[in-house]
Design an enzyme around this catalytic site. Structure first.
Site, PDB file in Angstrom:
ATOM      1  N   GLU A   1      -5.162  -8.575  -0.471  1.00  0.00           N
ATOM      2  CA  GLU A   1      -5.958  -8.273   0.728  1.00  0.00           C
ATOM      3  C   GLU A   1      -7.404  -8.133   0.287  1.00  0.00           C
ATOM      4  O   GLU A   1      -7.732  -7.255  -0.522  1.00  0.00           O
ATOM      5  CB  GLU A   1      -5.481  -6.991   1.418  1.00  0.00           C
ATOM      6  CG  GLU A   1      -4.128  -7.159   2.074  1.00  0.00           C
ATOM      7  CD  GLU A   1      -3.713  -5.968   2.930  1.00  0.00           C
ATOM      8  OE1 GLU A   1      -4.590  -5.272   3.475  1.00  0.00           O
ATOM      9  OE2 GLU A   1      -2.491  -5.744   3.037  1.00  0.00           O
TER      10      GLU A   1
ATOM     11  N   GLU B   1       0.833  -1.205   0.000  1.00  0.00           N
ATOM     12  CA  GLU B   1       0.000   0.000   0.000  1.00  0.00           C
ATOM     13  C   GLU B   1       0.872   1.262   0.000  1.00  0.00           C
ATOM     14  O   GLU B   1       0.759   2.126   0.876  1.00  0.00           O
ATOM     15  CB  GLU B   1      -0.986   0.001   1.174  1.00  0.00           C
ATOM     16  CG  GLU B   1      -1.997  -1.125   1.055  1.00  0.00           C
ATOM     17  CD  GLU B   1      -3.230  -1.015   1.962  1.00  0.00           C
ATOM     18  OE1 GLU B   1      -3.278  -0.118   2.829  1.00  0.00           O
ATOM     19  OE2 GLU B   1      -4.148  -1.825   1.791  1.00  0.00           O
TER      20      GLU B   1
HETATM   21  O1  AHR Z   1      -5.429  -5.837   6.779  1.00  0.00           O
HETATM   22  C1  AHR Z   1      -5.331  -4.697   7.564  1.00  0.00           C
HETATM   23  C2  AHR Z   1      -4.647  -3.555   6.848  1.00  0.00           C
HETATM   24  O2  AHR Z   1      -5.422  -3.159   5.765  1.00  0.00           O
HETATM   25  C3  AHR Z   1      -3.313  -3.878   6.235  1.00  0.00           C
HETATM   26  O3  AHR Z   1      -2.275  -3.771   7.134  1.00  0.00           O
HETATM   27  C4  AHR Z   1      -3.181  -2.841   5.166  1.00  0.00           C
HETATM   28  O4  AHR Z   1      -2.376  -3.259   4.090  1.00  0.00           O
HETATM   29  C5  AHR Z   1      -4.613  -2.559   4.779  1.00  0.00           C
HETATM   30  O5  AHR Z   1      -4.873  -1.207   4.740  1.00  0.00           O
END
Ligand code: AHR
Length: 504
Positions: free
Chosen positions: A308, A185
């Site tokens: 994710e 990210e």
């Molecule tokens: O999964 C929780 C958080 O969500 C992670 O650390 C991040 O990559 C995303 O914003």
């Protein structure tokens, strides 16, 4: 084995007793891409109780969670973050545990971190699970030198100061880690970069990510936040595609907004509907990113890596808000089934995915309470869907009736299908309507099978959960609602259910 002839299924879906709601679903097994097993991957961050209390307790890996995760054939595990990856310094967590650096997890709750779970422990865990490690390197607060050294420590088979250190720490042979994330990210917690700046950083860092003999790297660039199509466009234009295995993308299902995501257990049909609508958006987001990638990479050499995903709700009352501990209901299982259907149907571009986050964090597979553990409804979806891993996808066309709530509509049924290496066809079907069952009459042409069996996951209510008092409230059962009727396959799909059929 796969039949040389063209297989064609025409499924006509009509709504139970209600007025006819005809739908057609056609499935072909011609040239569907292989569904990579890595689509069924998972994510485990040093966050809350995912690692500590989840995978690791005291001084050892929990073998009860290892046994449960082995059963669903976890193919790949991502670590150490997440946002934590860009504050993680690998040298803090190697060597004798008593001597490891004491740090603070400033990302997730400002809690003390004793670094007792580090590189060696993570790779031992992957070995026990029989899965590939996927490590996210630190771009945000690290240096190219730090990343380069970590790779040497992990993957070099020759003699050097770092490999001597590895041996001194108990590991003789290199691990040959191949999946390597260049930051996480980077548009946000990974450094608040612009896509132009990150593209340059990717070029710079990836120069120092060396392929050691026997350990070719599969580099994954930090990709867009959900529907940030400009990020994808800029990266695809500027990063060296020949050295890039994948582009990550993160998209979470949120029923409310970021400040009020809603309870994981106390929700009504309004919130249920919003969650399902948000979940289905994954299809549009994946399609749009894939279309941009197609412009720059028509041969689809770079995979979209949805590393994710999952539903993100408010934390359970009384728990640390930074620990992201949430319960997991039948609704969340329907979200998992639907999302995996979307990924299966985009197997030409989606080469890897990781649900966030395995144990005790967000949409977990497992919840633990000291030495107890339970399997969530989402766990069972991964168990039922594991038959699609590395199977050939069957291209489907589906037009479903709508599930209508207060004048708003979403498709009621979603599906995916594949043929495994022994020729068995699996069809996964999700009915999102919480109150209407639906009948599917399928005309199958060219598929020879004598038996149809399967499994179903459903429950009395969409917010039913498994608890430590009632750990088996939501669990799969043998599905008896499908049968052959002449040349037809008839499936009675109950409301709010996930079914995986096996035709052989
Ligand atoms: O999964 C929780 C958080 O969500 C992670 O650390 C991040 O990559 C995303 O914003």
């Amino acid at each position: 084995m796969k039949k040389p002839c063209l297989l064609f299924l025409l499924l006509v879906i009509t709504g139970g007793l209600a007025a006819q709601r005809p739908v057609s679903l056609s499935i072909r097994d011609t040239a569907g891409p292989i569904i990579s097993r890595n689509i069924y991957g998972h994510f485990s961050e040093d966050l809350g109780r995912c690692i500590y209390d989840g995978f690791w307790t005291g001084d050892h890996i929990r073998m009860d969670v290892v046994a449960a995760l082995k059963k669903i054939k976890v193919p790949v595990l991502r670590w150490p973050g997440g946002c934590y990856a860009d504050q993680y310094h690998w040298r803090d967590a190697i060597g004798p545990r008593k001597d490891r650096k004491r740090t603070v997890n400033v990302e997730w709750g400002m809690v003390p971190e004793d670094n007792s779970f580090g590189t060696h422990e993570f790779l031992e865990l992957c070995g026990l699970l029989g899965c590939q490690p996927y490590i996210a390197g630190n771009v945000g607060s690290g240096t190219p030198e730090e990343m380069e050294n970590w790779l040497e420590y992990l993957n070099y088979n020759g003699k050097s100061t770092l490999t001597d250190l590895r041996k001194q720490n108990g590991r003789e042979r290199p691990w040959n880690v191949s999946f390597w994330g260049v930051g996480n990210e980077s548009w946000g917690c990974g450094g608040s970069m612009t896509p132009e700046f990150y593209s340059d950083q990717f070029r710079r860092y990836s120069e120092f990510c060396k392929d050691y003999p026997g350990a070719p790297l599969k580099l994954i660039a930090s990709g867009p936040n959900s529907n940030d199509y400009n990020w994808t466009e800029v990266l695809m234009k500027h990063i060296p595609l020949g050295h890039t295995w994948g582009l990550s993308m993160h998209y979470y299902t949120i029923a409310g907004d970021w400040n009020h995501k809603g309870s994981a257990t106390q929700f009504d049909e309004d919130t249920y509907f919003k969650a399902m609508k948000a979940c289905l958006k994954m299809d549009e987001i994946v399609s749009q990113h894939a279309a941009i990638m197609d412009k720059y990479d028509p041969r689809k050499r770079v995979g979209l890596v949805v590393d994710e995903w999952g539903i993100w709700t408010d934390v359970e009352p009384g728990t640390n808000p930074s620990f992201l501990y949430q319960q997991n209901s039948l609704r969340d299982a329907l979200i998992a089934g639907t999302t995996l259907n979307i990924f299966n149907n985009h197997a030409d571009r989606v080469k890897m995915a990781a649900l966030a986050q395995t144990i005790n964090v967000l949409q977990s597979l497992i919840l633990t309470d000291k030495d107890k553990m339970l399997l969530t409804p989402t766990y069972y979806i991964f168990d039922m869907y594991k038959v699609h891993q590395d199977a050939q996808s069957l291209v489907i066309q589906l037009a479903s009736p709508d599930y209508v709530y207060e004048g708003q509509r979403i498709p009621e049924v979603n599906a995916s299908a594949s043929r495994d290496s022994s020729g068995v066809v699996h069809i996964s079907l999700v009915n999102l309507d919480p109150s209407k069952p639906i009948t599917i009459r399928a005309g199958l042409s060219g598929i020879a099978y004598t038996n149809v069996g399967g499994q179903i996951l459903t429950a009395g209510k969409f917010n039913d959960v498994n608890t430590f008092d009632q750990p088996d409230k939501v669990k799969p059962a043998v599905f008896k609602g499908a049968h052959k009727d002449g040349d037809d396959l008839v499936v009675e799909l109950p409301a709010e259910s996930v079914v995986v059929l096996e035709l052989k």
